[in-house]
Design an enzyme around this catalytic site. Structure first.
Site, PDB file in Angstrom:
ATOM      1  N   ASP A 120      -4.404  -3.314   5.618  1.00 28.53           N
ATOM      2  CA  ASP A 120      -4.786  -2.793   6.926  1.00 28.53           C
ATOM      3  C   ASP A 120      -6.282  -2.945   7.191  1.00 28.53           C
ATOM      4  O   ASP A 120      -6.688  -3.225   8.302  1.00 28.53           O
ATOM      5  CB  ASP A 120      -4.360  -1.329   7.088  1.00 28.53           C
ATOM      6  CG  ASP A 120      -4.811  -0.461   5.925  1.00 28.53           C
ATOM      7  OD1 ASP A 120      -5.616  -0.931   5.098  1.00 28.53           O
ATOM      8  OD2 ASP A 120      -4.360   0.695   5.846  1.00 28.53           O
ATOM      9  N   ASP A 154       0.848  -1.184   0.000  1.00 27.42           N
ATOM     10  CA  ASP A 154       0.000   0.000   0.000  1.00 27.42           C
ATOM     11  C   ASP A 154       0.890   1.242   0.000  1.00 27.42           C
ATOM     12  O   ASP A 154       1.982   1.236   0.578  1.00 27.42           O
ATOM     13  CB  ASP A 154      -0.894   0.026   1.244  1.00 27.42           C
ATOM     14  CG  ASP A 154      -2.009  -1.004   1.173  1.00 27.42           C
ATOM     15  OD1 ASP A 154      -2.645  -1.097   0.120  1.00 27.42           O
ATOM     16  OD2 ASP A 154      -2.213  -1.705   2.165  1.00 27.42           O
ATOM     17  N   ASP A 214      -9.014  -6.102   3.212  1.00 22.69           N
ATOM     18  CA  ASP A 214      -7.685  -6.545   2.773  1.00 22.69           C
ATOM     19  C   ASP A 214      -7.371  -7.955   3.254  1.00 22.69           C
ATOM     20  O   ASP A 214      -6.454  -8.595   2.734  1.00 22.69           O
ATOM     21  CB  ASP A 214      -6.598  -5.603   3.309  1.00 22.69           C
ATOM     22  CG  ASP A 214      -6.616  -4.250   2.630  1.00 22.69           C
ATOM     23  OD1 ASP A 214      -7.120  -4.162   1.495  1.00 22.69           O
ATOM     24  OD2 ASP A 214      -6.137  -3.274   3.235  1.00 22.69           O
TER      25      ASP A 214
END
Length: 932
Positions: free
Chosen positions: A666, A328, A670
């Protein structure tokens, strides 16, 4: 104990019964008292293996049991001294093995403690993060999407609150939760006014009152069903166990041949049997699994020091194989300290000064400071009101007037002296922080810079309801009381918000949003995004009193107020870490929900290639089938405008190409991708409990550089395991070869059983352990990843091991024969020479095993102080056996003179001597010739 179930209590009744306050929470002192009274909020775990059982387990090995039986026989035959010595050696070996396994157990327990989930709780009027085990009845918990509920609790307030209770009830559909009380007997799955420990919040936000903790919770009542087996062998440990079985068979065959050959030559059967068993004990690396476990555990502790918490031991090995890291952008590759840099309102563009979360700065237009009024004031009002973040100083949430604004004191005055010292004692800008989403924090700080504090705004327009943000809607709304009516404040992605607007605020007037103005707004969005700014659109709508609070009703016909562009700067260390990955043969993929232009700009700053073919967006992903995605995925470095479900497709596409994938995450959504990845990585700060539980590794600092550091540690651990495998098996080959060749060639046995056992203790214990904590080899991250599932003998290890073992055995036999020749058949002296040569040769070999690529002189003989200490202790122990008369009698040795030592050092260290000549003479001469 309450007379009725908690779900039959109203919120007020429950608060009164538990003597708690919804606004202030419990006092810290009262929480401590209740914790002492009620105990930790933990399920009773299956008891660990007690130390005495770990110790007794060291005697369960078949060869050790055979040796103990032989020792008993020798005692009956009158060899009491031998029996006592053998028992002592076995016990010392057992103690060393116990220490290794006990340290491994304690290391893993420490890691479990570090990964303990936390909960947000209100105490003394402050919102704090505390370990879930410290939650007590009466605590006020704050829940939001993605949290794992820490205890059974009654809902006091909720906004779109939903919980996944599948782990408790088996019902897969999320259950809505709302305040109220239920009458009569209600089944567990229908208790809509309660949330339960271990369940997951899948949507909305809520404030709940803890009513039961630990074994008193619903999960506690069925704790036995929830026990999980923590022990887990890594693939490497399984391969080593298989290798060990083959080694046992091979060694037993060779040892049996030694026994039979010696007996046929006239040696006594008992002596040969004891020699065969002793040789088997020395030849079989029974300590290998324990050393591997300790090496993994100590390596994991090293990773903890570098902010990487390993939850599953197989991840340690897999880290060394990683070929792709999917990361990310926000908070991992960037600093996660969003700062509003530019705003657009009323057709005018303004720049914003100041950085980070310190609420100091000003608004400028064309370099001139502007007053906050009109359209700009409305924009900042929406930014502050449509917001759930909290601005903090030194970890305390405090009101606006104490921060330099116009608000009121909003925090608790608990902690007294420490409160004031925190408030006024720190002048460091870093003492300012945000509790909550970084994007919302940036908006809150931007509003504060304009003198608009949410504490004051909420007094004038109290918040009534919220429609929370989620990754699918890409927007958030709050509804406030405004005069006699209502007003909705909305923020979200510009393309989403623009589609919901039919008017715009210009110079204080609401005018229709025609096509030309839409084009102008979209163009402004592109300009801001092109500067790597994350852009949000803000809008509002006035509603009549009594309007039903539903997204479909309050999020349409909006009035657009403006755009706010913020920047989350890349972490300084991220670019260097990405460059290191490229050198290590690891591909880095950046994943973001940001606009494609923003993603490209950030990628360029990080050193990631981001040309047209190397960037994909969510729409392009949706247009591809699995086969096409698998075909193009290896060439893509950046994924922009993607949703969490795209991550799962990406992981599968990369794995279909044979890649070993590390994936960060997170949010709740996900978790599937994190679990599917070869190495799932959760964020320690911003990650949800669900994602952490699905992950194999947790980043304590949410930093991309930590992933790279963990991969480097993983490679180092795998290298160290190969080092001591090479060392142990090379030495064992040398020992077996020495005895086998002597037996089949008609020579006397070079080693006595007691000497073999002593040598096993001296050379296999401390030096092998020291190799397990060896320093990482230079150039470790300039090598490609090792293939997953490769043999432990791959890349020439088996060949070099066999060569080294053969040379150790040959040197020992040569010295033994020379000793017989020079001493006119003096067998005790010849055996002492052979015994000492074999020990010293192994101590020389341990330094050679420190690297598969470099000379020991290049690595440095003194660069591992643990190894130097281990070798010194081993050599000192050998000298005691040679020169201490009581031990001479036990081990049948004789003192050696300087001539003997010259022979030993030459035979045992000839490889080191040649290596030194090559390193200090040959290589420099060649280098000099090349330079000329």
């Amino acid at each position: 104990m309450q007379a009725r179930p908690w779900y039959q209590f109203s919120p007020d009744e429950a608060l009164e019964a538990l003597k708690s306050d919804a606004g202030q929470g419990l006092a810290t002192a009262e929480a401590r008292r209740r914790l002492a009274e009620k105990g930790s909020n933990q399920l009773q775990a299956r008891p660990g293996i007690p130390p005495y059982r770990l110790f007794l387990a060291q005697f369960q090995d078949l060869m050790v049991l055979v040796l103990l039986a032989a020792t008993v026989i020798s005692a009956f035959l009158g060899e009491v001294a031998d029996a006592i010595t053998i028992i002592a050696i076995v016990v010392i070996n057992a103690i060393l093995g116990f220490i290794q396994e006990y340290r491994a157990e304690r290391s893993l327990e420490t890691l479990k403690e570090m990964a303990t989930p936390e909960a947000r709780v209100r105490r003394d009027g402050e919102v704090l993060r505390v370990p879930a085990r410290e939650i007590v009845p009466g605590d006020i918990l704050l829940l939001e999407s993605g949290d794992r509920v820490a205890a059974d609790a009654l809902v006091l307030r909720g906004s779109g609150l939903q919980a996944d209770e599948a782990a408790l009830t088996g019902e897969s559909t999320p259950v809505p939760k709302e305040p109220g009380h239920l009458a009569g007997q209600v089944s567990l799955g229908d208790r809509r006014n309660m949330v339960h420990q271990g369940t997951v919040i899948t949507g909305g936000r809520g404030v709940v009152l803890v009513v039961a903790t630990g074994m008193a919770t619903e999960f506690g009542k069925i704790a036995g069903m929830l026990q999980e087996v923590e022990a887990e062998e890594t693939p490497l440990q399984k391969r080593l166990a298989s290798l060990g079985r083959w080694l046992v068979l091979a060694c037993l065959a060779i040892c049996a041949a030694v026994v039979v050959t010696g007996t046929l030559r006239g040696e006594d059967l008992y002596g040969m049997f004891l020699a065969g068993v002793s040789l088997a004990v020395a030849a079989i690396p029974e300590g290998l699994p324990a050393i591997v476990t300790v090496c993994l555990a100590l390596g994991v502790q090293k990773m903890v020091q570098r902010n990487a918490i390993i939850r599953k031991l197989p991840a340690v090995e897999t880290l060394g194989c990683a070929t792709v890291i999917c990361s990310d952008k926000t908070g991992t590759l960037t600093q996660n300290q969003m700062t509003v840099r530019q705003v657009w309102a009323g057709g005018r563009s303004f720049s914003v000064s100041g950085t980070g979360y310190k609420p100091q700065g000003e608004y400028q237009e064309k370099g001139q400071r502007v007053n906050i009024k009109g359209d700009l004031q409305m924009l900042l009002t929406i930014a502050a009101q449509c917001n759930n973040a909290q601005l903090q100083k030194a970890g305390l949430g405090i009101g606006g007037w104490l921060r330099g604004g116009n608000g009121r004191f909003a925090g608790g005055a608990g902690r007294h002296g420490s409160f004031w010292s925190k408030l006024f004692g720190s002048r460091d800008e870093d003492s300012w922080s945000i509790s909550g989403d970084p994007t919302e924090g940036a908006l809150l700080v931007a509003a504060a810079k304009g003198g608009l504090w949410r504490e004051r705004l909420e007094r004038e327009e109290p918040r009534l309801a919220e429609i929370p943000f989620d990754s699918e809607r890409k927007r958030m709304s709050v509804i406030c009381r405004s005069g006699q009516g209502l007003r909705s404040y909305v923020k979200g992605a510009p393309d989403v918000i623009l589609d919901l607007c039919d008017a715009i605020l210009l110079d204080g007037r609401v005018v229709p949003l025609d096509t030309a103005r839409r084009r102008e707004i979209l163009a402004q969005n592109e300009v801001m995004a092109g500067k790597a700014l994350r852009v949000l659109a803000l809008a509002y709508r006035d509603l009549p009193a009594g309007t039903e609070i539903q997204a479909a009703r309050v999020e349409k016909g909006l009035v657009l107020v403006g755009l706010m562009g913020m920047l989350d700067p890349p972490r300084p260390e991220a670019a260097a870490a990405i460059q290191l990955c490229r050198q290590a043969g690891i591909k880095v993929v950046m994943i973001t929900g940001d606009h494609q232009i923003t993603a490209r700009a950030v990628a360029r700053e990080l050193g990631l290639p981001a040309s047209a073919g190397e960037v994909l967006n969510g729409q392009q992903l949706d247009a591809m089938d699995e086969a096409e995605l698998a075909r193009v995925a290896p060439g893509v470095n950046v994924y922009a405008r993607v949703s969490p479900h795209h991550k799962l497709r990406l992981v599968r596409a990369l794995k279909a190409n044979g890649q070993i994938v590390a994936m960060t995450g997170d949010g709740v959504n996900d978790a599937p991708a994190v679990k599917e990845a070869d190495i799932g990585i959760a964020m320690g700060k911003s990650g949800t409990d669900v994602t952490r539980e699905a992950a194999a590794m947790i980043l304590a600092d949410d930093n991309f550089a930590t992933i790279v550091a963990a991969i480097e540690e993983g490679r180092g651990i795998y290298d160290n395991i190969r080092k001591f495998i090479r060392y142990l098996l090379s030495c064992n080959i040398g020992e077996v070869m020495t005895m086998f060749v002597a037996a089949v060639s008609g020579l006397p046995l070079p080693l006595l059983p007691i000497q073999i056992l002593w040598m096993n203790l001296v050379t296999d214990g401390l030096p092998a352990m020291a190799l397990g904590v060896d320093n990482k080899e230079p150039g470790l991250m300039q090598r490609p990843p090792h293939p997953p599932g490769e043999s432990v003998f791959a890349r020439g290890l088996g060949r070099s091991m066999a060569i080294l073992g053969f040379q150790i055995g040959l040197a020992t036999l040569v010295v033994f024969i020379l000793g017989l020749y020079l001493g006119d058949g003096d067998l005790p002296t010849a055996r002492t020479l052979a015994f000492t040569t074999l020990v010293v040769a192994q101590l020389f070999a341990v330094f050679e095993c420190r690297s598969e690529h470099l000379s020991p002189f290049a690595v440095g003989y003194f660069s591992n102080p643990y190894l130097v200490t281990a070798v010194t202790i081993s050599l000192a122990m050998q000298l005691l056996v040679l020169y201490l008369p009581p031990l001479q009698a036990v081990f049948k040795t004789v003192p050696l003179n300087l001539f003997h030592w010259g022979i030993i050092l030459l035979a045992a260290g000839w490889r080191t001597l040649l290596g030194g000549l090559n390193y200090y003479l040959v290589v420099p001469v060649r280098r000099l010739g090349w330079e000329k």
